[in-house]
Scaffold this motif. Structure first.
Motif, PDB file in Angstrom:
ATOM      1  N   GLU A 276      -7.238  14.963   2.050  1.00 33.19           N
ATOM      2  CA  GLU A 276      -5.952  14.271   2.169  1.00 33.19           C
ATOM      3  C   GLU A 276      -6.115  12.845   1.685  1.00 33.19           C
ATOM      4  OE1 GLU A 276      -2.313  12.865   5.077  1.00 33.19           O
ATOM      5  OE2 GLU A 276      -4.191  13.398   6.029  1.00 33.19           O
TER       6      GLU A 276
ATOM      7  N   PHE B 210       5.813   6.096   6.266  1.00 37.62           N
ATOM      8  CA  PHE B 210       5.264   7.167   7.093  1.00 37.62           C
ATOM      9  C   PHE B 210       6.285   8.282   7.293  1.00 37.62           C
ATOM     10  CE2 PHE B 210       3.112   3.186   8.310  1.00 37.62           C
ATOM     11  CZ  PHE B 210       1.853   3.522   7.862  1.00 37.62           C
TER      12      PHE B 210
ATOM     13  N   ILE C  97      -9.066   5.555  -2.959  1.00 39.46           N
ATOM     14  CA  ILE C  97      -9.248   6.871  -3.585  1.00 39.46           C
ATOM     15  C   ILE C  97      -9.578   6.743  -5.071  1.00 39.46           C
ATOM     16  CG2 ILE C  97      -6.781   7.297  -4.073  1.00 39.46           C
ATOM     17  CD1 ILE C  97      -9.308   9.969  -2.992  1.00 39.46           C
TER      18      ILE C  97
ATOM     19  N   TYR D  27       2.857   3.760  -5.578  1.00 41.33           N
ATOM     20  CA  TYR D  27       2.537   2.756  -6.607  1.00 41.33           C
ATOM     21  C   TYR D  27       1.354   3.184  -7.485  1.00 41.33           C
ATOM     22  CZ  TYR D  27      -1.476   1.124  -3.829  1.00 41.33           C
ATOM     23  OH  TYR D  27      -2.680   1.055  -3.160  1.00 41.33           O
TER      24      TYR D  27
ATOM     25  N   GLN E 117       3.132   2.174   2.134  1.00 41.89           N
ATOM     26  CA  GLN E 117       3.165   2.811   3.466  1.00 41.89           C
ATOM     27  C   GLN E 117       4.584   3.155   3.905  1.00 41.89           C
ATOM     28  OE1 GLN E 117       0.816   0.367   6.116  1.00 41.89           O
ATOM     29  NE2 GLN E 117      -1.101   1.225   5.349  1.00 41.89           N
TER      30      GLN E 117
ATOM     31  N   ILE F 174      -7.315   3.706   2.523  1.00 44.74           N
ATOM     32  CA  ILE F 174      -7.776   2.379   2.084  1.00 44.74           C
ATOM     33  C   ILE F 174      -7.573   1.308   3.160  1.00 44.74           C
ATOM     34  CG2 ILE F 174      -5.592   1.592   1.062  1.00 44.74           C
ATOM     35  CD1 ILE F 174      -7.191   0.503  -1.304  1.00 44.74           C
ATOM     36  N   ASP F 175      -6.587   1.509   4.041  1.00 45.22           N
ATOM     37  CA  ASP F 175      -6.181   0.443   4.964  1.00 45.22           C
ATOM     38  C   ASP F 175      -7.040   0.439   6.226  1.00 45.22           C
ATOM     39  OD1 ASP F 175      -4.882  -1.482   6.396  1.00 45.22           O
ATOM     40  OD2 ASP F 175      -3.020  -0.347   6.670  1.00 45.22           O
TER      41      ASP F 175
ATOM     42  N   LEU G 126       0.831  -1.218   0.000  1.00 48.15           N
ATOM     43  CA  LEU G 126       0.000   0.000   0.000  1.00 48.15           C
ATOM     44  C   LEU G 126       0.857   1.257   0.000  1.00 48.15           C
ATOM     45  CD1 LEU G 126      -2.911  -0.938   2.458  1.00 48.15           C
ATOM     46  CD2 LEU G 126      -2.928  -0.939  -0.038  1.00 48.15           C
TER      47      LEU G 126
ATOM     48  N   GLY H  83      -4.618   9.107   1.773  1.00 44.65           N
ATOM     49  CA  GLY H  83      -3.697   8.242   2.506  1.00 44.65           C
ATOM     50  C   GLY H  83      -3.173   8.868   3.782  1.00 44.65           C
ATOM     51  N   PRO H  84      -4.023   9.129   4.779  1.00 37.47           N
ATOM     52  CA  PRO H  84      -3.545   9.751   6.021  1.00 37.47           C
ATOM     53  C   PRO H  84      -2.636   8.838   6.844  1.00 37.47           C
ATOM     54  CG  PRO H  84      -5.850   9.079   6.238  1.00 37.47           C
ATOM     55  CD  PRO H  84      -5.489   8.911   4.790  1.00 37.47           C
ATOM     56  N   GLY H  85      -2.728   7.529   6.629  1.00 39.69           N
ATOM     57  CA  GLY H  85      -1.855   6.606   7.380  1.00 39.69           C
ATOM     58  C   GLY H  85      -2.080   6.744   8.868  1.00 39.69           C
TER      59      GLY H  85
ATOM     60  N   ASN I 226       0.871  12.878   1.097  1.00 36.46           N
ATOM     61  CA  ASN I 226       2.096  12.116   0.872  1.00 36.46           C
ATOM     62  C   ASN I 226       1.583  10.863   0.167  1.00 36.46           C
ATOM     63  OD1 ASN I 226       4.409  10.570   1.070  1.00 36.46           O
ATOM     64  ND2 ASN I 226       4.229  10.260   3.291  1.00 36.46           N
ATOM     65  N   LEU I 227       1.669  10.845  -1.153  1.00 32.34           N
ATOM     66  CA  LEU I 227       0.943   9.834  -1.934  1.00 32.34           C
ATOM     67  C   LEU I 227       1.550   8.435  -1.827  1.00 32.34           C
ATOM     68  CD1 LEU I 227       0.041  11.496  -5.370  1.00 32.34           C
ATOM     69  CD2 LEU I 227      -1.449  11.099  -3.411  1.00 32.34           C
ATOM     70  N   PRO I 228       0.696   7.415  -1.957  1.00 32.74           N
ATOM     71  CA  PRO I 228       1.237   6.059  -2.136  1.00 32.74           C
ATOM     72  C   PRO I 228       1.828   5.981  -3.547  1.00 32.74           C
ATOM     73  CG  PRO I 228      -1.185   6.045  -2.210  1.00 32.74           C
ATOM     74  CD  PRO I 228      -0.771   7.455  -1.925  1.00 32.74           C
TER      75      PRO I 228
ATOM     76  N   ALA J 263       0.120  11.741  10.733  1.00 34.34           N
ATOM     77  CA  ALA J 263       1.137  12.770  10.994  1.00 34.34           C
ATOM     78  C   ALA J 263       0.825  14.068  10.238  1.00 34.34           C
ATOM     79  CB  ALA J 263       2.519  12.242  10.598  1.00 34.34           C
TER      80      ALA J 263
HETATM   81  N1  SAM Z   1       0.101  10.416   5.211  1.00 31.45           N
HETATM   82  C1  SAM Z   1       0.905   9.437   5.906  1.00 31.45           C
HETATM   83  C2  SAM Z   1       2.270  10.030   6.196  1.00 31.45           C
HETATM   84  O1  SAM Z   1       2.636  11.000   5.514  1.00 31.45           O
HETATM   85  O2  SAM Z   1       2.971   9.520   7.065  1.00 31.45           O
HETATM   86  C3  SAM Z   1       1.025   8.130   5.122  1.00 31.45           C
HETATM   87  C4  SAM Z   1       1.548   8.258   3.716  1.00 31.45           C
HETATM   88  S1  SAM Z   1       1.906   6.701   2.953  1.00 31.45           S
HETATM   89  C5  SAM Z   1       3.162   7.206   1.795  1.00 31.45           C
HETATM   90  C6  SAM Z   1       0.546   6.435   1.846  1.00 31.45           C
HETATM   91  C7  SAM Z   1      -0.789   6.148   2.505  1.00 31.45           C
HETATM   92  O3  SAM Z   1      -1.764   5.927   1.469  1.00 31.45           O
HETATM   93  C8  SAM Z   1      -0.842   4.885   3.366  1.00 31.45           C
HETATM   94  O4  SAM Z   1      -1.481   5.178   4.572  1.00 31.45           O
HETATM   95  C9  SAM Z   1      -1.655   3.891   2.552  1.00 31.45           C
HETATM   96  O5  SAM Z   1      -2.353   2.944   3.331  1.00 31.45           O
HETATM   97  C10 SAM Z   1      -2.599   4.829   1.805  1.00 31.45           C
HETATM   98  N2  SAM Z   1      -3.131   4.280   0.545  1.00 31.45           N
HETATM   99  C11 SAM Z   1      -2.539   3.404  -0.304  1.00 31.45           C
HETATM  100  N3  SAM Z   1      -3.319   3.153  -1.356  1.00 31.45           N
HETATM  101  C12 SAM Z   1      -4.445   3.903  -1.201  1.00 31.45           C
HETATM  102  C13 SAM Z   1      -5.646   4.065  -1.955  1.00 31.45           C
HETATM  103  N4  SAM Z   1      -5.820   3.417  -3.108  1.00 31.45           N
HETATM  104  N5  SAM Z   1      -6.608   4.886  -1.476  1.00 31.45           N
HETATM  105  C14 SAM Z   1      -6.425   5.548  -0.286  1.00 31.45           C
HETATM  106  N6  SAM Z   1      -5.321   5.418   0.474  1.00 31.45           N
HETATM  107  C15 SAM Z   1      -4.335   4.623   0.028  1.00 31.45           C
END
Ligand code: SAM
Length: 293
Positions: free
Chosen positions: A58, A34, A107, A134, A32, A82-83, A30, A60-62, A130-132, A65
Motif C-alpha cells: 500500500e 483521507f 515511495i 500530486y 492528504q 512518507i509522513d 502531501l 500512503g496509508p495515512g 489511494n494515491l497522493p 483506513a
Molecule cells: N490511504 C489513506 C486513505 O485512503 O485515507 C491516505 C491517502 S492520502 C490521498 C495519500 C497518502 O500518501 C498520505 O498519507 C500521504 O502522506 C502519503 N504520501 C504522500 N506522498 C508520498 C510519498 N512520496 N511516498 C509515500 N507516501 C506518500
C-alpha cells in the motif's frame, strides 16, 4: 484467518476527531485527503480480489483506513508512508493487526524489487492505494517498471483515470495513455465524489485497476526509444506530431526522417500525437530504430 476490525470507524467525524486529538492537520503538500466512506473502501478491496495468500503493497496509508481493510483480507501488507508525523496515529489504528509492516519512506525513492524480495520473498505483489495525486504519474510509471507486480488497484484523479483508459483520437489521450497501455490493461471500477474524503478535494476521483500484461500488446524493438517517441509526440501538445517529436532531443530524430517514416506508413504529415494508436507508435519507433542501425 480473518482478523478483527478495531479502532477508527472511518467516518468523517472520527477522522477529524483523531487528527485534532493528535494535534495534526491534513497536509495538502502531501496530497492528504483521507477516505471516510466505507462503500469506497469496500469497493477498492473487492476490486483487488485478495485472498489469504495475497502480498500487498500500500502506498500512503495515512491514518490506516484502507490498510485495516487490506490487513483483514491479505496475508501481508507493507505500507510505505512518507509522513513521519502521522505514524503514531497509523500505528495506533493498526495495533490489532500483526500482518502489517509500515515503512517510513518516499515511495519514489524505494527500490521496489529489493523491497519485494525482502518482504515477500518471490511471491507476486498487488499494489493497492489511494494515491497522493500530486505524484500520480511518476508513481504509476514506477510501478509499471516492476516485473513483480501482478495488479494495481488505485484511486486517482478522475481526469487522470480517463487519460489512462483513453483510446486514440479522444480528448483524454495523452503521453501516459500508450505508455501505460504498453504494460497493462486498464479497467474502470467506480467514480468517487469529493464528499467521500476529509478534507474534501476540489476534484472527483476514480478507482481503476491495472492488470499487468505478461507480454506487451505490440512488438517494440527498443523500449526506451518507444517511450521517448511517445513523450516526444506530446511534449508540445498544440503542435503536430512532426513538430513536437522532431524537437524532442532525447528522441534524436530530425523532422525529415520523421516525415519519411510517416509517408512510408501512409500517415498524413500533419497527424497529431493524440490520433496515433499504440500500434502506430510501435511501428514508427521500430522504423526509426531500423533507420538508425
Ligand atoms: N490511504 C489513506 C486513505 O485512503 O485515507 C491516505 C491517502 S492520502 C490521498 C495519500 C497518502 O500518501 C498520505 O498519507 C500521504 O502522506 C502519503 N504520501 C504522500 N506522498 C508520498 C510519498 N512520496 N511516498 C509515500 N507516501 C506518500
Amino acid at each position: 484467518m480473518k482478523r478483527k476490525h478495531k479502532g477508527l470507524d472511518g467516518s468523517k467525524r472520527a477522522v477529524q476527531a483523531q487528527l485534532s486529538n493528535e494535534g495534526l492537520r491534513p497536509k495538502k503538500s502531501l496530497g492528504q485527503n483521507f477516505l471516510t466512506d466505507q462503500s469506497v473502501l469496500s469497493d477498492i478491496v473487492s476490486a483487488a480480489q485478495l485472498t489469504e495468500e495475497s502480498c500487498v503493497l500500500e502506498i500512503g496509508p495515512g491514518m490506516g483506513a484502507l490498510t485495516k481493510e487490506l490487513a483483514q483480507e491479505a496475508k501481508k501488507v507493507v505500507a510505505v508512508e512518507i509522513d513521519t508525523s502521522i505514524l503514531p496515529v497509523l500505528e495506533k489504528n493498526l495495533q490489532a493487526f500483526d500482518n502489517v509492516t509500515v515503512i517510513n519512506q518516499d515511495i519514489l525513492k524505494v527500490d521496489l524489487d529489493a523491497l519485494f524480495d525482502e518482504q515477500f520473498g518471490n511471491n507476486s505483489v498487488k499494489v493497492i492505494a489511494n494515491l497522493p495525486y500530486y505524484i500520480t504519474t511518476p508513481i504509476v510509471m514506477k510501478l509499471l517498471e516492476s516485473k513483480r507486480i501482478s495488479s494495481i488497484v488505485i484511486m486517482i484523479q478522475k481526469e487522470v483515470a480517463e487519460r489512462l483508459a483513453a483510446t486514440a483520437g479522444t480528448k483524454s489521450y495523452g503521453a501516459i495513455t500508450p505508455a501505460v497501455q504498453y504494460r497493462a490493461e486498464v479497467f474502470y471500477v467506480r467514480d468517487v465524489s469529493p464528499e467521500c474524503f476529509h478534507p474534501v478535494p476540489k476534484v472527483w476521483s476514480s478507482v481503476i485497476e491495472l492488470r499487468l500484461l505478461k507480454e506487451a500488446p505490440v512488438f517494440v524493438q527498443d523500449e526506451k526509444h518507444f517511450f521517448h517517441l511517445v513523450h516526444g509526440a506530446f511534449c508540445q501538445r498544440r503542435k503536430t506530431f512532426l513538430n513536437s517529436a522532431g524537437s524532442y532531443p532525447q528522441l534524436g530524430a530530425d523532422k525529415e526522417t520523421l516525415r519519411q517514416v510517416l509517408t512510408e506508413m501512409g500517415l498524413d504529415e500533419n497527424v497529431r500525437g493524440e490520433s496515433l494508436s499504440i500500434e502506430q507508435f510501435a511501428r514508427i519507433s521500430n522504423a526509426l530504430v531500423e533507420k538508425k542501425s
